[in-house]
Design a protein around this motif. Structure first.
Motif, short mmCIF file in Angstrom:
data_model
loop_
_atom_site.label_atom_id
_atom_site.label_comp_id
_atom_site.label_asym_id
_atom_site.label_seq_id
_atom_site.Cartn_x
_atom_site.Cartn_y
_atom_site.Cartn_z
N THR A 1 2.73 -45.49 25.03
CA THR A 1 1.43 -46.00 24.56
C THR A 1 1.33 -47.52 24.66
O THR A 1 0.26 -48.03 24.95
CB THR A 1 1.15 -45.55 23.11
OG1 THR A 1 2.15 -46.07 22.23
CG2 THR A 1 1.09 -44.04 23.00
N LYS B 1 -1.49 -49.21 26.95
CA LYS B 1 -2.43 -50.11 26.27
C LYS B 1 -2.42 -51.48 26.94
O LYS B 1 -3.47 -52.05 27.23
CB LYS B 1 -2.06 -50.23 24.79
CG LYS B 1 -2.87 -51.22 23.98
CD LYS B 1 -2.21 -52.59 23.83
CE LYS B 1 -0.84 -52.56 23.22
NZ LYS B 1 -0.18 -53.90 23.26
N ILE C 1 -8.32 -54.56 21.57
CA ILE C 1 -7.60 -53.67 20.67
C ILE C 1 -8.27 -53.74 19.30
O ILE C 1 -8.35 -54.80 18.69
CB ILE C 1 -6.12 -54.08 20.53
CG1 ILE C 1 -5.45 -54.11 21.89
CG2 ILE C 1 -5.37 -53.15 19.57
CD1 ILE C 1 -4.16 -54.89 21.93
N ASN D 1 -4.39 -50.30 15.69
CA ASN D 1 -2.98 -50.12 16.01
C ASN D 1 -2.35 -49.58 14.74
O ASN D 1 -2.30 -50.28 13.74
CB ASN D 1 -2.35 -51.44 16.42
CG ASN D 1 -0.85 -51.37 16.64
OD1 ASN D 1 -0.21 -50.37 16.36
ND2 ASN D 1 -0.29 -52.46 17.13
N PHE E 1 -3.38 -46.50 19.67
CA PHE E 1 -4.29 -47.63 19.80
C PHE E 1 -5.70 -47.14 20.07
O PHE E 1 -5.87 -46.11 20.72
CB PHE E 1 -3.89 -48.53 20.98
CG PHE E 1 -2.52 -49.13 20.87
CD1 PHE E 1 -2.31 -50.29 20.14
CD2 PHE E 1 -1.43 -48.53 21.49
CE1 PHE E 1 -1.05 -50.85 20.04
CE2 PHE E 1 -0.17 -49.07 21.39
CZ PHE E 1 0.03 -50.23 20.67
N LEU F 1 -9.01 -48.88 21.95
CA LEU F 1 -9.46 -50.02 22.75
C LEU F 1 -10.97 -49.97 22.86
O LEU F 1 -11.55 -48.92 23.18
CB LEU F 1 -8.83 -49.98 24.14
CG LEU F 1 -7.30 -49.85 24.18
CD1 LEU F 1 -6.82 -49.77 25.62
CD2 LEU F 1 -6.64 -50.99 23.44
#
Length: 127
Positions: A14, A18, A29, A32, A40, A42
């Motif tokens: 991940t 990411k 981001i 988290n 995550f 985004l």
């Protein structure tokens, strides 16, 4: 009213995936969970999101013509600029940039885990 809030991508790594989306597309981001293998979210410019979360099982890489969800399409108003960005970041191109007779431009490519993505530029919206 329904909207597409996010698309989930189950990832082997991940953090690396990411980092790739942030580097190549400058996505922000917004979440988290700070776990050993984090999840995550985004954020894209249109306020939709991509969730990247840890895989528990591996699958074979398919093509755009295998059954199931096969690609994510990102709309753009400058497909040539986006195509150059892919080349600059040495992204794997699956189908080169094409403009069809109706003026619709597409380019298909893969992220670092093999997920199929594409850019599309339409001269007129479908709706």
């Amino acid at each position: 009213m329904l909207t597409l809030e996010h698309v989930g991508i189950c990832a082997k790594d991940t953090v690396k995936l990411k980092d790739w989306y942030v580097k190549v597309f400058d996505f922000k981001i917004v979440y988290n969970n700070q776990k050993e293998m984090p999840t995550f979210f985004l954020l894209l410019e249109d306020q939709s999101m991509i969730e990247i979360y840890p895989a528990e099982h591996s699958t074979e890489q398919g093509t755009n013509k295998h059954q199931g969800v096969r690609h994510l399409a990102f709309g753009t108003n400058d497909i040539e600029k986006e195509y150059q960005n892919l080349q600059r970041h040495q992204v794997e191109i699956v189908e080169e940039l094409k403009i069809n007779p109706n003026g619709v431009g597409t380019v298909f490519f893969r992220d670092i885990e093999g997920n199929i993505l594409h850019f599309i530029q339409r001269p007129e919206p479908l709706y």
